[in-house]
Design a protein around this motif. Structure first.
Motif, short mmCIF file in Angstrom:
data_model
loop_
_atom_site.label_atom_id
_atom_site.label_comp_id
_atom_site.label_asym_id
_atom_site.label_seq_id
_atom_site.Cartn_x
_atom_site.Cartn_y
_atom_site.Cartn_z
N UNK A 1 -5.97 10.62 31.95
CA UNK A 1 -5.70 9.87 33.13
C UNK A 1 -6.67 10.04 34.17
N UNK A 2 -6.35 12.39 34.82
CA UNK A 2 -6.94 12.55 35.84
C UNK A 2 -8.84 13.07 35.51
N UNK A 3 -9.11 12.43 34.04
CA UNK A 3 -10.18 12.73 33.81
C UNK A 3 -11.54 10.71 34.44
N UNK A 4 -10.61 10.10 34.40
CA UNK A 4 -11.04 9.07 34.52
C UNK A 4 -10.95 8.34 36.20
N UNK A 5 -10.11 9.33 36.33
CA UNK A 5 -10.24 8.85 38.06
C UNK A 5 -11.26 8.67 38.77
N UNK A 6 -11.38 7.77 39.82
CA UNK A 6 -13.08 7.68 40.08
C UNK A 6 -13.57 9.25 41.53
N UNK A 7 -14.54 9.33 41.31
CA UNK A 7 -15.63 10.49 41.79
C UNK A 7 -14.76 10.85 43.47
N UNK A 8 -15.55 9.50 43.46
CA UNK A 8 -15.51 9.46 44.98
C UNK A 8 -14.70 9.04 45.55
N UNK A 9 -12.94 9.12 44.85
CA UNK A 9 -11.92 8.89 45.98
C UNK A 9 -11.46 10.39 46.91
N UNK A 10 -11.43 10.90 46.14
CA UNK A 10 -10.86 12.49 46.15
C UNK A 10 -12.06 13.08 47.29
N UNK A 11 -13.08 12.89 47.01
CA UNK A 11 -14.40 13.68 48.12
C UNK A 11 -13.79 13.09 48.97
N UNK A 12 -13.57 11.41 48.96
CA UNK A 12 -13.99 10.68 50.66
C UNK A 12 -12.30 10.47 51.56
N UNK A 13 -11.57 10.27 50.57
CA UNK A 13 -9.89 11.06 51.22
C UNK A 13 -9.30 11.56 51.20
N UNK A 14 -9.30 12.84 49.61
CA UNK A 14 -8.20 13.91 49.76
C UNK A 14 -9.00 14.85 50.48
N UNK A 15 -10.43 15.20 50.08
CA UNK A 15 -11.00 16.71 50.03
C UNK A 15 -11.17 17.08 51.76
N UNK A 16 -11.34 16.07 52.59
CA UNK A 16 -11.80 16.42 54.30
C UNK A 16 -10.72 17.08 54.72
N UNK A 17 -9.61 16.92 54.71
CA UNK A 17 -8.07 17.08 54.93
C UNK A 17 -7.41 16.57 55.53
N UNK A 18 -6.56 16.83 56.57
CA UNK A 18 -5.76 16.23 58.05
C UNK A 18 -6.30 16.32 58.89
N UNK A 19 -7.58 16.45 59.00
CA UNK A 19 -7.62 17.47 60.58
C UNK A 19 -6.72 17.70 61.38
N UNK A 20 -6.81 17.43 62.69
CA UNK A 20 -5.47 18.45 64.06
C UNK A 20 -4.45 17.85 63.61
N UNK A 21 -2.78 18.39 63.33
CA UNK A 21 -2.02 18.12 63.67
C UNK A 21 -0.81 17.21 64.16
N UNK A 22 -1.54 17.33 64.99
CA UNK A 22 -0.81 15.72 66.03
C UNK A 22 -1.54 15.29 66.82
N UNK A 23 -2.66 14.45 65.95
CA UNK A 23 -2.94 12.99 66.18
C UNK A 23 -4.11 12.61 65.01
#
Length: 217
Positions: A24-46
């Motif tokens: 299942x994880x092998x098939x997950x679209x490569x671009x999604x984690x790269x653009x959604x997850x990996x950049x991180x959450x930024x500043x905590x308070x905004x």
């Protein structure tokens, strides 16, 4: 990569071998984690415009007007520590109460169209170890488990009971060691396609909660 695996992992009532979960994880679209997850959450308070827009990578369908709403309301939001983990959010805990307060901060008075799915995707981006992504598919998948929790927690609505159902899965896969084994498979993944190999290995950088989210699909 072929190997015999005895352990299994259960997510939203569905039992998979670790090899099946890896597939299942092998098939997950490569671009999604790269653009959604990996950049991180930024500043905590905004929240920033760019962060809210990133949720479109997981089909939030947030409009430009709704982006402005999230950014404006985030300035006074009761944000929770980045280190907060859903496993620590028992139903009677202060963390669970804080999750409720943060969710309601965005839900109460929200414009038409800003649903639980959009709010949960924004909150997951900001606090990916704490807030499950509750889109319609995840909600349906967890509906039986959430319904079973009604007897013990009749004061909680289905959204919060779904948090608890996801938490139960999280606690179980950690205690069984299945998630640890799955992460080992990700880190040691081999492929003749170097890009594919890197794509799969990088998934080990996702939070436990995010890995479970992907495995529901």
């Amino acid at each position: 990569m072929k190997q015999e695996l005895g352990a299994a992992i259960t997510v939203a009532g569905r039992l998979r071998t670790l090899q099946e979960a890896l597939a299942v994880l092998e098939r997950y679209p490569r671009k999604t984690p790269a653009t959604f997850d990996y950049p991180g959450g930024g500043e905590l308070d905004r929240l920033t415009v760019e962060e809210v827009i990133r949720t479109r990578k997981i089909s939030s369908r947030i409009s430009n007007k709704e982006v402005a709403y999230f950014v404006e309301v985030s300035a006074a939001a009761p944000w929770i520590s980045f280190a907060a983990d859903l496993a620590d959010a028992g139903p009677e805990s202060t963390l669970f109460a804080a999750m409720t307060d943060l969710y309601l901060h965005f839900a109460e008075g929200s414009p038409k169209g800003v649903s639980f799915a959009k709010i949960s995707k924004v909150l997951h981006l900001k606090q990916p170890s704490l807030f499950p992504i509750l889109d319609s598919h995840i909600a349906r998948s967890y509906a039986p488990a959430a319904k079973m929790l009604h007897t013990d927690y009749p004061q909680l609505g289905w959204r919060r009971r779904t948090w608890l159902a996801v938490r139960n899965d999280l606690l179980e896969v950690r205690a069984s060691g299945a998630l640890t084994e799955l992460r080992h498979l990700l880190r040691s993944y081999e492929s003749d396609d170097a890009n594919k190999q890197q794509q799969v290995r990088l998934l080990d950088g996702l939070t436990d909660l995010r890995l479970l989210d992907i495995l529901v699909w």
